[in-house]
Design an enzyme around this catalytic site. Structure first.
Site, PDB file in Angstrom:
ATOM      1  N   HIS A 100     -31.082  52.740   7.242  1.00 55.26           N
ATOM      2  CA  HIS A 100     -30.612  51.544   7.929  1.00 55.26           C
ATOM      3  C   HIS A 100     -31.774  50.787   8.550  1.00 55.26           C
ATOM      4  CE1 HIS A 100     -26.643  53.276   7.507  1.00 55.26           C
ATOM      5  NE2 HIS A 100     -27.078  54.376   8.068  1.00 55.26           N
ATOM      6  N   HIS A 156     -50.189  45.073  18.713  1.00 62.07           N
ATOM      7  CA  HIS A 156     -50.412  43.888  19.539  1.00 62.07           C
ATOM      8  C   HIS A 156     -51.459  43.008  18.883  1.00 62.07           C
ATOM      9  CE1 HIS A 156     -50.506  41.352  22.950  1.00 62.07           C
ATOM     10  NE2 HIS A 156     -49.884  42.210  23.745  1.00 62.07           N
ATOM     11  N   CYS A 169     -39.278  39.300  23.312  1.00 64.48           N
ATOM     12  CA  CYS A 169     -38.132  39.929  22.668  1.00 64.48           C
ATOM     13  C   CYS A 169     -38.395  41.351  22.225  1.00 64.48           C
ATOM     14  CB  CYS A 169     -37.711  39.120  21.444  1.00 64.48           C
ATOM     15  SG  CYS A 169     -37.289  37.434  21.845  1.00 64.48           S
ATOM     16  N   HIS A 201     -34.895  42.535  14.377  1.00 68.81           N
ATOM     17  CA  HIS A 201     -34.578  41.672  15.514  1.00 68.81           C
ATOM     18  C   HIS A 201     -34.008  40.341  15.024  1.00 68.81           C
ATOM     19  CE1 HIS A 201     -34.938  39.216  19.021  1.00 68.81           C
ATOM     20  NE2 HIS A 201     -35.955  38.535  18.548  1.00 68.81           N
ATOM     21  N   HIS A 220     -25.032  35.916  13.782  1.00 68.83           N
ATOM     22  CA  HIS A 220     -23.862  35.045  13.658  1.00 68.83           C
ATOM     23  C   HIS A 220     -22.910  35.209  14.839  1.00 68.83           C
ATOM     24  CE1 HIS A 220     -19.867  33.821  12.090  1.00 68.83           C
ATOM     25  NE2 HIS A 220     -20.581  32.882  11.500  1.00 68.83           N
ATOM     26  N   ASN A 252     -29.182  34.943  19.233  1.00 68.41           N
ATOM     27  CA  ASN A 252     -30.390  35.691  19.521  1.00 68.41           C
ATOM     28  C   ASN A 252     -30.315  36.173  20.959  1.00 68.41           C
ATOM     29  OD1 ASN A 252     -32.912  36.606  20.176  1.00 68.41           O
ATOM     30  ND2 ASN A 252     -34.024  34.864  19.324  1.00 68.41           N
TER      31      ASN A 252
END
Lengths: 425, 495
Positions: free
Chosen positions: B386, B302, B223, B390, B419, B423
């Site tokens: 802001h 990582h 992702c 994810h 919502h 995802n």
């Protein structure tokens, strides 16, 4: 002669999907409660419409289009995409949770609609509709099923199955018409109404039809020889009577009762005719078999034409014309059922410009639908006049054969649209 | 991450502390300005004639002046040449799935029950996940998954890829007016679907892009691949002057719907939904005026060197041979650690001096004086207006909100995206950015922090600065529903 086979993939493994509406409507709507328990009584009814389309370049193109428009249509029918729930009183209610109806996509390889029609019989026609028995948890059981069958050689069949708890043949027709309107013009011309039926009025005046008067002479009915219909093959034959024939029949009936009262409607005339023939086929030497008549009560109950729900009431008619109210469960398995669909506008569902249905049929299944059925519908394409009718008769195979051979029927010279069961293929 | 001790919110002590902190922050952040003021004052007192006489007393000859001038020019040239090019985000476009692909809760549960009818425990588990997931009734799954059972053929997967990717790119081209022949760099990332020819080749074929295009296809990177693609595009745009880069981020659900009954592998089915985004980046000076954002930093962390982190999101076969993605129970802990690593790197780059000083002092204090001192968590709200976290799941957003001490409004974009769209993997950050813009909250100069987590385990961040105040867009995935948001998402939805 080429026999066209309906190549359906195994329905349990493919092509069934949920179609949901475009709106979210989570609410509960109570359903007219019947004493019949759907768990024991799946009570499905089915209608199918067959269309002749020009052959498409891409297979499945039509199915794709219909898939999109059905979702649109379902936005107006929240009860169709809901699920059944038991209330604390033991009644059924529909939770409009938009779970969707189930749709099956099928194909017929090698053949056009015309070829298929030449060989059609009850078994083949029922392949055009899909039904699943109630899941052990009714909340996860779809009450409506739609099957779209594309014919490779050009043509489309749409089959709709639904539970009698929630709709009647008129509603099924309404749904298909709404779907056709959404596909063709993008909106529904007459949206449906959802409300509870009024409580039945015991004093409702029923026209004791001349049909009953005519046969009043047969006061005692001898017991029907119990045929073990469970082991016999059931078949459906469909006969079309043209305008002239029906008119003559009605006039003959009026004469029979010495001109008393208004003349019979084509439904009454044909119902009476088949009642007699079927009774003879069942071996009744004197008298008639018990018959229940199913009528649309929308007008009588003051309901709008758009009422969505089961407003068909069974009239339990015996030869001595007492007509008490009777709910579906009250019907015995031994009764003949006669359904009046002559005012149902089943040929108006047009999905594409200038493509009208060439054949529409209705079937009723499940316990409580009697020892045979007579359905009277309008003729396709208007027939040759407003009084032409199509009669679909469902009986055990041998009785159906006798009815076909009956002199009364033969005299009238109907066109056989669907004959006896052909070889199983 | 440990939290600082909290006094009751409105007590006099807390209020006083707040003021002290504000004064401290102002002093430290503007120290240079404050130091210059006395210098300026002294200069003014001295007067211009005195400065001139000072200059004459130096006795500089023309050669010296010329050399100094050359040196100044040389230094400034070297500086401008080695300065990295500014990377602009011209515009982006998110895919809005058709309403006919909508999957209400009831449909999803019924599907589960019919497909997993041999495993009622697994169905109940899925139901519990769905109730607490934070998803709404409008999330979408691709058409192939609507079948009972699903029909995940390669053709269906390609169909979904074409639908999502081409719609996003068409919309982006319409917004930016860019022509296919002007695209110099193409990067497509899709973790779980990697056909041959690649998805980037599919895009080149559809839009007839140039034969000398620099195209890349990233797969298997989870992702966080969206920000990895942005990082790659940035590096390429440093090397190639005057270029455009098209970045497409998506996740193709069709081939990856788990059809078994192992609980740890059923979770992705409940959360992953259809979505995709296309982004246009540019290093051309003329795009500076019309671009929406400028890329400031990309920081990649990582944690794959650690075995536990490596295996926490793992694709494998279940005992029945069905392939699915196994999510380990330590996922949140590992995510927290990865975030800490990332923050340690990004902190010095973005935090104001006041916060960095405090953090440094607390660090020194802990190392030298008393290890029991609570670690100071820098206030990132001072660095960013802001936040786009994810939308991996409700737990991820909750965890980050707690760790970074963010308010409900800061995480609103993430929660509402979860919502409305579910995802959507690497493209969720763009939906969140779209939400902020649709709400009209994006002003010129606002800084945005995008944080993505992904298998590996990776935590990647991108920092953008808003280039111009953005009016509420007339198109986009939020236009028809933004008026309904924000919605209150209950802890548990009754199904």
């Amino acid at each position: 002669m080429e026999v066209v086979s309906l190549m359906l993939t195994d329905k349990n493994t493919a092509y069934i999907r949920h179609k949901i509406s475009l709106r979210i409507t989570p609410e509960e709507k109570p359903v007219q409660s019947f004493n019949s328990d759907p768990l024991l009584n799946p009570c499905r009814q089915v209608s199918s419409a067959l269309y002749r389309f020009p052959a498409r370049k891409t297979a499945g193109e039509l199915t794709d289009k219909l898939r999109e428009s059905i979702s649109d249509m379902l936005s107006y029918f929240p009860m169709v995409t809901g699920r059944l729930l038991r209330t604390s009183d033991g009644d059924w209610t529909v939770k409009c949770n938009d779970a969707g109806l189930r749709m099956v996509e099928a194909k017929v390889m090698k053949g056009s609609v015309e070829k298929w029609l030449r060989n059609v019989d009850r078994k083949k026609e029922l392949k055009l509709v899909h039904w699943e028995e109630m899941f052990y948890k009714p909340y996860f059981w779809s009450t409506f099923y739609v099957q779209i069958t594309e014919f490779e050689g050009g043509g489309l069949a749409i089959g709709l199955s639904c539970t009698r708890l929630l709709s009647d043949p008129i509603c099924a027709t309404m749904m298909i018409k709404a779907w056709a309107d959404t596909t063709l013009i993008g909106e529904i011309t007459s949206p449906p109404l959802f409300r509870l039926l009024p409580v039945p009025n015991r004093n409702t005046n029923h026209h004791s039809s001349s049909l009953i008067d005519r046969h009043k002479s047969y006061l005692t009915s001898s017991p029907v020889p119990k045929s073990d219909s469970n082991t016999k093959q059931i078949t459906t034959i469909t006969l079309q009577f043209n305008q002239e024939t029906v008119k003559k029949l009605c006039i003959a009936m009026v004469n029979d009762v010495n001109g008393r009262g208004p003349g019979p409607t084509p439904f009454q005339a044909l119902a009476g005719l088949f009642w007699t023939c079927i009774s003879r086929a069942k071996g009744m030497k004197r008298g008639l078999v018990d018959m229940s008549v199913c009528l649309d009560m929308r007008k009588a109950l003051g309901l709008d034409k758009g009422f969505f729900g089961n407003s068909k009431r069974w009239d339990w008619t015996r030869a001595f014309s007492e007509t008490p109210w009777c709910t579906i469960s009250g019907c015995d398995d031994d009764h003949l059922i006669c359904v009046d669909l002559e005012n149902v506008d089943c040929y108006s569902a047009v999905f594409e410009e200038n493509v009208v249905p060439i054949r529409v049929s209705y079937y009723m299944d499940g316990p409580g639908v009697g020892a045979g059925q007579i359905l009277v519908m309008p003729a396709p394409g208007g027939g040759d006049g407003p009084e032409s009718r199509v009669v679909a008769v469902t009986l055990p195979e041998d009785e159906a054969e006798k009815v076909l051979e009956d002199s009364l029927i033969r005299q009238l010279g109907p066109i056989t649209l669907m004959g006896l069961n052909k070889n199983p293929n | 991450m440990p939290e600082t001790t909290a006094a009751p919110p409105n007590s006099p002590t807390t209020v006083k502390l707040k003021y002290v902190k504000l004064v401290y922050q102002y002093l430290v952040n503007h120290i240079l300005t404050l130091a210059l003021i006395p210098l300026l004052l002294s200069l003014l007192r001295v007067g211009p004639t005195e400065i001139l006489s000072l200059y004459n007393s130096l006795h500089l000859n023309p050669v010296q002046i010329l050399c100094s001038a050359f040196l100044a020019v040389l230094i400034s040239t070297v500086y401008f040449m080695s300065k990295p090019r500014s990377i602009y985000l011209v515009d982006y476009s998110c895919y809005k799935p058709p309403v006919t692909c909508r999957v209400p809760f009831s449909t999803f549960m019924e599907h589960s029950r019919l497909i997993l009818n041999q495993n009622p425990k697994s169905v109940d588990f899925q139901m519990r996940i769905l109730e607490r997931s934070g998803l709404g009734e409008e999330t979408c799954l691709p058409p192939a998954i609507h079948y009972i059972p699903p029909t995940p053929t390669m053709e269906a997967a390609r169909g979904e890829a074409e639908l999502v990717i081409f719609s996003s790119i068409d919309s982006l081209m319409h917004k930016t007016g860019i022509k296919p022949k002007d695209i110099d760099i193409l990067i497509v990332n899709c973790s779980l679907f990697s056909p041959t020819p690649s998805l980037s080749a599919m895009v080149v074929n559809k839009y007839k892009l140039r034969s000398n295009i620099k195209s890349y296809n990233l797969s298997g990177m989870g992702c966080s691949a969206g920000l990895i693609s942005i990082d790659l595009a940035r590096d390429l745009l440093q090397v190639h002057p005057n270029s455009n880069a098209l970045v497409v981020s998506t996740e193709i659900i069709t081939p990856n719907y788990y059809q078994g009954s192992e609980r740890a592998m059923l979770l992705p089915n409940c959360l992953f939904r259809m979505g995709g985004a296309a982004v246009l980046l540019s290093n051309k000076r003329r795009d500076a005026a019309r671009a929406k954002y400028r890329l400031v930093h990309v920081v990649r962390t990582h944690k794959g060197a650690d075995d536990k982190a490596y295996t926490c999101v793992y694709e494998q076969e279940d005992p029945q041979g069905k392939v699915g993605i196994n999510l380990s129970k330590d996922l949140m802990v590992i995510a927290g650690e990865a975030l800490k690593s990332n923050i340690t790197t990004i902190g010095p780059l973005v935090l104001p001096a006041s916060e960095q000083l405090l953090f440094l002092l607390t660090l020194i204090g802990r190392k030298i004086f008393n290890p029991k001192w609570k670690a100071y968590i820098p206030d990132f709200k001072l660095a960013f207006e802001h936040f786009c976290i994810h939308a991996g799941g409700r737990a991820v957003i909750d965890e980050l909100q707690r760790n970074l001490q963010l308010s409900a409004e800061h995480v609103e974009a993430s929660r509402m995206t979860l919502h409305r769209f579910g995802n959507t993997s690497s493209s969720s950050l763009w939906y969140e950015l779209g939400y902020i813009e649709a709400k009209g909250r994006m002003k010129k100069g606002d800084r945005v922090w995008q944080i993505a987590f992904g298998s590996g385990f990776k935590c990647n961040s991108a920092v953008w600065k808003c280039n111009r105040t953005i009016k509420t867009p007339a198109d986009g995935p939020w236009t028809d529903c933004i008026h309904r948001y924000p919605v209150h998402i209950p802890e548990i939805v009754k199904l």
